[in-house]
Scaffold this motif. Structure first.
Motif, PDB file in Angstrom:
ATOM      1  N   GLY A   1       0.813  -1.217   0.000  1.00 15.57           N
ATOM      2  CA  GLY A   1       0.000   0.000   0.000  1.00 15.57           C
ATOM      3  C   GLY A   1       0.842   1.261   0.000  1.00 15.57           C
ATOM      4  O   GLY A   1       0.522   2.237  -0.686  1.00 15.57           O
ATOM      5  N   LEU A   2       1.948   1.248   0.750  1.00 14.97           N
ATOM      6  CA  LEU A   2       2.826   2.411   0.816  1.00 14.97           C
ATOM      7  C   LEU A   2       3.471   2.695  -0.538  1.00 14.97           C
ATOM      8  O   LEU A   2       3.489   3.843  -1.013  1.00 14.97           O
ATOM      9  CB  LEU A   2       3.895   2.187   1.882  1.00 14.97           C
ATOM     10  N   CYS A   3       3.995   1.663  -1.171  1.00 13.16           N
ATOM     11  CA  CYS A   3       4.667   1.843  -2.471  1.00 13.16           C
ATOM     12  C   CYS A   3       3.688   2.318  -3.543  1.00 13.16           C
ATOM     13  O   CYS A   3       3.977   3.258  -4.301  1.00 13.16           O
ATOM     14  CB  CYS A   3       5.335   0.535  -2.903  1.00 13.16           C
ATOM     15  N   PHE A   4       2.528   1.684  -3.607  1.00  9.21           N
ATOM     16  CA  PHE A   4       1.550   2.054  -4.629  1.00  9.21           C
ATOM     17  C   PHE A   4       1.090   3.492  -4.450  1.00  9.21           C
ATOM     18  O   PHE A   4       1.010   4.261  -5.414  1.00  9.21           O
ATOM     19  CB  PHE A   4       0.358   1.106  -4.580  1.00  9.21           C
ATOM     20  N   SER A   5       0.773   3.873  -3.222  1.00  8.78           N
ATOM     21  CA  SER A   5       0.253   5.226  -2.975  1.00  8.78           C
ATOM     22  C   SER A   5       1.303   6.284  -3.272  1.00  8.78           C
ATOM     23  O   SER A   5       1.001   7.329  -3.876  1.00  8.78           O
ATOM     24  CB  SER A   5      -0.217   5.340  -1.523  1.00  8.78           C
ATOM     25  N   PHE A   6       2.548   6.040  -2.875  1.00  4.85           N
ATOM     26  CA  PHE A   6       3.612   7.018  -3.112  1.00  4.85           C
ATOM     27  C   PHE A   6       3.862   7.208  -4.605  1.00  4.85           C
ATOM     28  O   PHE A   6       3.942   8.347  -5.095  1.00  4.85           O
ATOM     29  CB  PHE A   6       4.894   6.572  -2.420  1.00  4.85           C
ATOM     30  N   LEU A   7       3.963   6.111  -5.351  1.00  7.07           N
ATOM     31  CA  LEU A   7       4.210   6.207  -6.787  1.00  7.07           C
ATOM     32  C   LEU A   7       3.046   6.876  -7.506  1.00  7.07           C
ATOM     33  O   LEU A   7       3.247   7.671  -8.434  1.00  7.07           O
ATOM     34  CB  LEU A   7       4.460   4.810  -7.364  1.00  7.07           C
ATOM     35  N   PHE A   8       1.825   6.583  -7.066  1.00  2.00           N
ATOM     36  CA  PHE A   8       0.650   7.182  -7.710  1.00  2.00           C
ATOM     37  C   PHE A   8       0.619   8.695  -7.513  1.00  2.00           C
ATOM     38  O   PHE A   8       0.407   9.460  -8.473  1.00  2.00           O
ATOM     39  CB  PHE A   8      -0.626   6.548  -7.152  1.00  2.00           C
ATOM     40  N   VAL A   9       0.836   9.145  -6.280  1.00  2.00           N
ATOM     41  CA  VAL A   9       0.782  10.579  -5.991  1.00  2.00           C
ATOM     42  C   VAL A   9       1.926  11.313  -6.701  1.00  2.00           C
ATOM     43  O   VAL A   9       1.732  12.397  -7.266  1.00  2.00           O
ATOM     44  CB  VAL A   9       0.826  10.830  -4.473  1.00  2.00           C
ATOM     45  N   GLU A  10       3.127  10.731  -6.692  1.00  2.00           N
ATOM     46  CA  GLU A  10       4.256  11.379  -7.363  1.00  2.00           C
ATOM     47  C   GLU A  10       4.030  11.452  -8.872  1.00  2.00           C
ATOM     48  O   GLU A  10       4.350  12.460  -9.516  1.00  2.00           O
ATOM     49  CB  GLU A  10       5.545  10.604  -7.060  1.00  2.00           C
TER      50      GLU A  10
ATOM     51  N   CYS B   1       2.506  14.718 -13.698  1.00  2.00           N
ATOM     52  CA  CYS B   1       1.587  14.901 -14.830  1.00  2.00           C
ATOM     53  C   CYS B   1       0.944  16.288 -14.811  1.00  2.00           C
ATOM     54  O   CYS B   1       0.862  16.963 -15.838  1.00  2.00           O
ATOM     55  CB  CYS B   1       0.514  13.824 -14.815  1.00  2.00           C
ATOM     56  N   VAL B   2       0.492  16.710 -13.640  1.00  2.00           N
ATOM     57  CA  VAL B   2      -0.182  18.002 -13.538  1.00  2.00           C
ATOM     58  C   VAL B   2       0.804  19.158 -13.725  1.00  2.00           C
ATOM     59  O   VAL B   2       0.481  20.177 -14.344  1.00  2.00           O
ATOM     60  CB  VAL B   2      -0.911  18.127 -12.188  1.00  2.00           C
ATOM     61  N   SER B   3       2.026  18.997 -13.207  1.00  2.00           N
ATOM     62  CA  SER B   3       3.027  20.070 -13.307  1.00  2.00           C
ATOM     63  C   SER B   3       3.772  20.061 -14.624  1.00  2.00           C
ATOM     64  O   SER B   3       4.707  20.859 -14.804  1.00  2.00           O
ATOM     65  CB  SER B   3       4.029  19.958 -12.150  1.00  2.00           C
ATOM     66  N   GLY B   4       3.406  19.181 -15.541  1.00  2.00           N
ATOM     67  CA  GLY B   4       4.064  19.150 -16.845  1.00  2.00           C
ATOM     68  C   GLY B   4       5.362  18.381 -16.870  1.00  2.00           C
ATOM     69  O   GLY B   4       6.204  18.616 -17.736  1.00  2.00           O
ATOM     70  N   GLY B   5       5.544  17.469 -15.933  1.00  2.00           N
ATOM     71  CA  GLY B   5       6.755  16.653 -15.911  1.00  2.00           C
ATOM     72  C   GLY B   5       7.943  17.300 -15.240  1.00  2.00           C
ATOM     73  O   GLY B   5       9.068  16.824 -15.369  1.00  2.00           O
ATOM     74  N   HIS B   6       7.713  18.389 -14.475  1.00  2.00           N
ATOM     75  CA  HIS B   6       8.812  19.100 -13.827  1.00  2.00           C
ATOM     76  C   HIS B   6       8.562  19.143 -12.319  1.00  2.00           C
ATOM     77  O   HIS B   6       7.426  19.278 -11.862  1.00  2.00           O
ATOM     78  CB  HIS B   6       8.946  20.531 -14.363  1.00  2.00           C
TER      79      HIS B   6
ATOM     80  N   SER C   1      -5.734  19.318  -7.549  1.00  2.00           N
ATOM     81  CA  SER C   1      -5.610  17.890  -7.858  1.00  2.00           C
ATOM     82  C   SER C   1      -5.234  17.091  -6.619  1.00  2.00           C
ATOM     83  O   SER C   1      -5.723  15.977  -6.409  1.00  2.00           O
ATOM     84  CB  SER C   1      -4.577  17.673  -8.963  1.00  2.00           C
ATOM     85  N   MET C   2      -4.374  17.649  -5.779  1.00  2.00           N
ATOM     86  CA  MET C   2      -4.003  16.969  -4.542  1.00  2.00           C
ATOM     87  C   MET C   2      -5.198  16.847  -3.597  1.00  2.00           C
ATOM     88  O   MET C   2      -5.414  15.797  -2.969  1.00  2.00           O
ATOM     89  CB  MET C   2      -2.860  17.721  -3.850  1.00  2.00           C
ATOM     90  N   LEU C   3      -5.993  17.905  -3.504  1.00  2.00           N
ATOM     91  CA  LEU C   3      -7.192  17.837  -2.667  1.00  2.00           C
ATOM     92  C   LEU C   3      -8.218  16.866  -3.245  1.00  2.00           C
ATOM     93  O   LEU C   3      -8.901  16.147  -2.499  1.00  2.00           O
ATOM     94  CB  LEU C   3      -7.808  19.233  -2.534  1.00  2.00           C
TER      95      LEU C   3
END
Length: 253
Positions: free
Chosen positions: A9-18, A23-28, A43-45
């Motif tokens: 659960g920790l790995c999946f959630s961290f990779l998903f949020v990152e 994606c939202v910031s344009g890859g930066h 998007s975070m909210l």
């Protein structure tokens, strides 16, 4: 299986949020205040809200499945065991996604509003410490509120399990926020006294050995004691419910 479930659960959630942040910031990576956009914060909210719904839904379904007698289950005992474990993993991933997204939102807001005189970069020591303090204060208030809600008689076992899961996820994030500060401090110390990788490892082991003893003596012991008390309470509730059900069946016959 508990450690394995939490790691998944920790790995999946961290990779998903990152991945979502990139994606939202344009890859930066967000390095300047001008990059802290409203869509990124929203998007975070939004992810936090969806993760909260997922946490509640998965735990409610698990509680319902756990209360179902084995004779009434549409699948076998082995399949039920794997389904329950999958639901627990999903619930852990949802809870950690909720925590990670809230952590990212808080970091963006602190970076956006902290004065330039204190920190001009997300990698500065002042920003890391300020961010850790803000997270610790907010998490303390949130955990205290959730704990008071869980102690209420009106909340059932399923709601309590959801609240405990969210509390655990939020507690982990306090450690992660302070880890960033300590990691930066270790880098500064290593640069000042010119430590190599082996020296950093020795320094880390020394700090861990100092913190491990009081953690195992006080925190872990208290946690295990509380978990044992809760398991006994849940067992007594199930036993009482079974006796009431048996008595009601006998009276009907």
């Amino acid at each position: 299986y508990e450690s394995e479930n939490e790691i998944i659960g920790l790995c999946f959630s961290f990779l998903f949020v990152e991945a979502l942040k990139l994606c939202v910031s344009g890859g930066h990576e967000v390095e300047h205040r001008s990059q802290v956009s409203m869509p990124l914060c929203l998007s975070m909210l939004g992810v936090a809200a969806c993760a909260a719904v997922g946490t509640v839904s998965s735990m409610m379904y698990y509680h319902k499945l756990d209360q179902t007698p084995k004779a009434e289950m549409p699948f076998g005992e082995e399949a039920a065991r794997w389904i329950k474990r999958s639901i627990i993993i999903a619930e852990t991933a949802f809870a950690m996604t909720l925590a990670w997204s809230l952590l990212a939102f808080t970091e963006l807001q602190v970076f956006r509003h902290i004065p330039d005189t204190l920190a001009s970069s997300r990698e500065s020591a002042v920003f890391k410490v300020t961010f850790a303090l803000v997270v610790s204060l907010l998490v303390f208030l949130a955990i205290r509120s959730l704990d008071l809600i869980a102690d209420m008689e009106s909340t059932g076992d399923s709601i309590d399990l959801v609240l405990f899961s969210i509390i655990s996820a939020l507690g982990i994030l306090v450690g992660f926020s302070w880890e960033q500060s300590f990691h930066l401090g270790l880098e500064v110390i290593a640069e000042e006294i010119q430590l190599n990788a082996a020296g950093e490892l020795i320094f880390t082991l020394m700090v861990a050995s100092i913190a491990l003893v009081p953690w195992a003596k006080y925190i872990l012991t208290k946690q295990l004691h509380l978990e044992h008390e809760r398991k006994e309470m849940v067992f007594k509730k199930k036993e009482a419910a079974f006796q009431v059900s048996s008595t009601h069946s006998i009276m009907q016959e």
